[in-house]
Design a protein around this motif. Structure first.
Motif, short mmCIF file in Angstrom:
data_model
loop_
_atom_site.label_atom_id
_atom_site.label_comp_id
_atom_site.label_asym_id
_atom_site.label_seq_id
_atom_site.Cartn_x
_atom_site.Cartn_y
_atom_site.Cartn_z
N THR A 24 3.05 10.79 -6.84
CA THR A 24 1.96 9.80 -6.88
C THR A 24 1.00 10.03 -8.04
O THR A 24 0.31 9.10 -8.46
CB THR A 24 1.16 9.81 -5.56
N LYS B 51 4.44 11.33 4.26
CA LYS B 51 3.72 10.95 5.48
C LYS B 51 2.86 12.10 5.99
O LYS B 51 1.81 11.91 6.57
CB LYS B 51 4.74 10.57 6.58
N THR C 285 3.41 13.10 -2.54
CA THR C 285 2.76 12.60 -1.32
C THR C 285 3.81 12.07 -0.35
O THR C 285 4.69 11.29 -0.73
CB THR C 285 1.76 11.46 -1.64
N GLU D 76 9.08 11.79 0.04
CA GLU D 76 7.89 12.03 -0.80
C GLU D 76 7.96 11.20 -2.07
O GLU D 76 9.03 11.00 -2.63
CB GLU D 76 7.81 13.51 -1.21
N THR E 40 0.86 -1.19 0.00
CA THR E 40 0.00 0.00 0.00
C THR E 40 0.89 1.23 0.00
O THR E 40 2.07 1.18 0.43
CB THR E 40 -0.90 0.06 1.25
N LEU E 41 0.29 2.34 -0.46
CA LEU E 41 1.02 3.61 -0.47
C LEU E 41 1.43 3.99 0.94
O LEU E 41 2.57 4.43 1.18
CB LEU E 41 0.13 4.70 -1.10
N ASP E 42 0.52 3.79 1.89
CA ASP E 42 0.80 4.16 3.27
C ASP E 42 2.03 3.41 3.81
O ASP E 42 2.91 4.01 4.45
CB ASP E 42 -0.44 3.87 4.11
N GLU E 43 2.06 2.11 3.49
CA GLU E 43 3.19 1.29 3.94
C GLU E 43 4.50 1.80 3.30
O GLU E 43 5.53 1.91 3.96
CB GLU E 43 2.93 -0.13 3.43
N LEU F 39 5.18 4.82 2.23
CA LEU F 39 5.57 6.12 2.80
C LEU F 39 6.17 5.93 4.20
O LEU F 39 7.11 6.64 4.57
CB LEU F 39 4.35 7.06 2.85
N SER F 40 5.62 4.98 4.96
CA SER F 40 6.17 4.73 6.30
C SER F 40 7.61 4.23 6.20
O SER F 40 8.49 4.65 6.95
CB SER F 40 5.34 3.68 7.05
#
Ligand SMILES: Cc1cc2nc3c(=O)[nH]c(=O)nc-3n(C[C@H](O)[C@H](O)[C@H](O)COP(=O)(O)OP(=O)(O)OC[C@H]3O[C@@H](n4cnc5c(N)ncnc54)[C@H](O)[C@@H]3O)c2cc1C
Length: 295
Positions: free
Chosen positions: A168, A141, A139, A165, A13-16, A18-19
């Motif tokens: 995206t 965090k 994009t 970043e 996932t994108l969130d993963e 970025l983390s």
């Protein structure tokens, strides 16, 4: 050569992603199509300690049409743009340019986001995006922000992206009425990086006068160069052989200061810029005039 050792992560996932990028900071690099990063790592020109592979992020692979224009996910393959039925309708400049980028095998893997984030001044897509007045979503965090293509490229292989970043999304505004586009480049062999290239977007008002002209050149500086003076010189005029020639001269002289290398001297690059800009403007205005005839 083989790359220096690195740790490898494949988020889904994108969130993963970025983390992971936030956690590893400047030690980490995102991996997209790998067509520029992997050769750089093999030559040890890039030695990231951590690779965050974006290829599991299907959410970043799309081409959508909407009232705000065409939006393209950062992980969209160059080949997907080339094969899309929508792209030639909505953004014919991209469709015209794609075959000039490397070779099919490279476009199969290479992504739009990778090409733009890599910011090679000889690459086609950065200049095309500047000509189209596109905007990019960066994009991280902390959230997302939009950067205009003309502000995004800050120097040789450098961009306005902050560490952590990702690029995206690319947004291309809808084309103006009575618009014409053209792309021209000169390279030593088909598929090589261009010695000089130019992307042009023009539009006409109802009386056939130039209402706007964006001329972006590649391989003539440390980033894609918008030939602002040349573009402005055309506005308000009925395009003629004389005004096009004058604009091409301005693009090649006052708007750029091209470097020399083993492939082309600065005067040769200026001459290429002059000839290619003239050809591209002629074709773009012709195409805009045809639209005017039908309108
Ligand atoms: C033989 C050969 C010929 C080529 N000829 C041309 C050519 O004529 N014209 C041309 O334009 N290109 C050419 N290329 C480059 C090709 O188009 C690459 O695909 C492109 O430059 C990089 O895209 P990529 O997806 O492979 O990115 P990668 O190689 O994976 O990444 C490139 C860089 O961008 C960063 N990055 C990637 N995606 C993102 C993202 N979404 N957000 C933030 N950072 C990101 C990476 O960390 C890396 O620093 C050529 C490549 C080869 C191997």
């Amino acid at each position: 050569m083989k790359p220096a050792p690195f740790e490898y992560f494949r988020p889904h996932t994108l969130d993963e992603a970025l983390s992971l990028l936030a956690e590893h900071g400047t030690d980490a690099k995102p991996l997209a199509g790998g067509q520029s990063l992997i050769p750089a790592m093999n030559f040890r020109l890039a030695t990231p300690a951590v690779l965050v592979d974006l290829n599991g992020l299907s959410e970043l692979s799309y081409i959508n049409d909407g009232p705000g224009g065409l939006t393209i996910g950062g992980m969209t393959r160059q080949r997907a743009l080339e094969r899309s039925a929508m792209v030639p309708q909505r953004v014919p400049l991209i469709a015209e340019t794609m075959p000039y980028i490397a070779h099919p095998a490279i476009r199969n893997r290479g992504t739009i986001g990778g090409s733009l984030a890599h910011a090679d001044p000889a690459a086609e897509l950065p200049a095309v995006m500047v000509a189209l007045d596109a905007a990019f979503t960066a994009t991280g965090k902390a959230g997302a922000r939009e950067i205009a293509a003309s502000d995004f490229f800050t120097g040789l292989f450098s961009t306005g992206l902050e560490p952590g970043e990702l690029l995206t999304e690319v947004r291309i505004p809808p084309q103006a009425e009575h618009c014409g586009v053209a792309f021209e480049e000169m390279s030593r062999r088909h598929g090589d990086f261009a010695l000089v290239g130019v992307a042009v977007v023009v539009h006409l008002d109802d009386r056939g006068r130039c209402a706007g002209a964006r001329i972006a050149l590649l391989s003539v500086g440390d980033r894609p160069m918008l030939a602002d003076g040349a573009g402005r010189s055309l506005v308000g005029q009925s395009p003629s052989a004389q005004s096009i020639r004058a604009a091409a001269d301005a693009a090649a002289t006052s708007d750029i200061d091209p470097p020399g290398d083993i492939h082309a001297s600065p005067p040769y690059r200026r001459q290429l810029a002059r000839v290619l800009t003239r050809r591209a403007l002629e074709r773009a205005f012709e195409c805009a005039r045809q639209g005017l005839g039908q309108g």
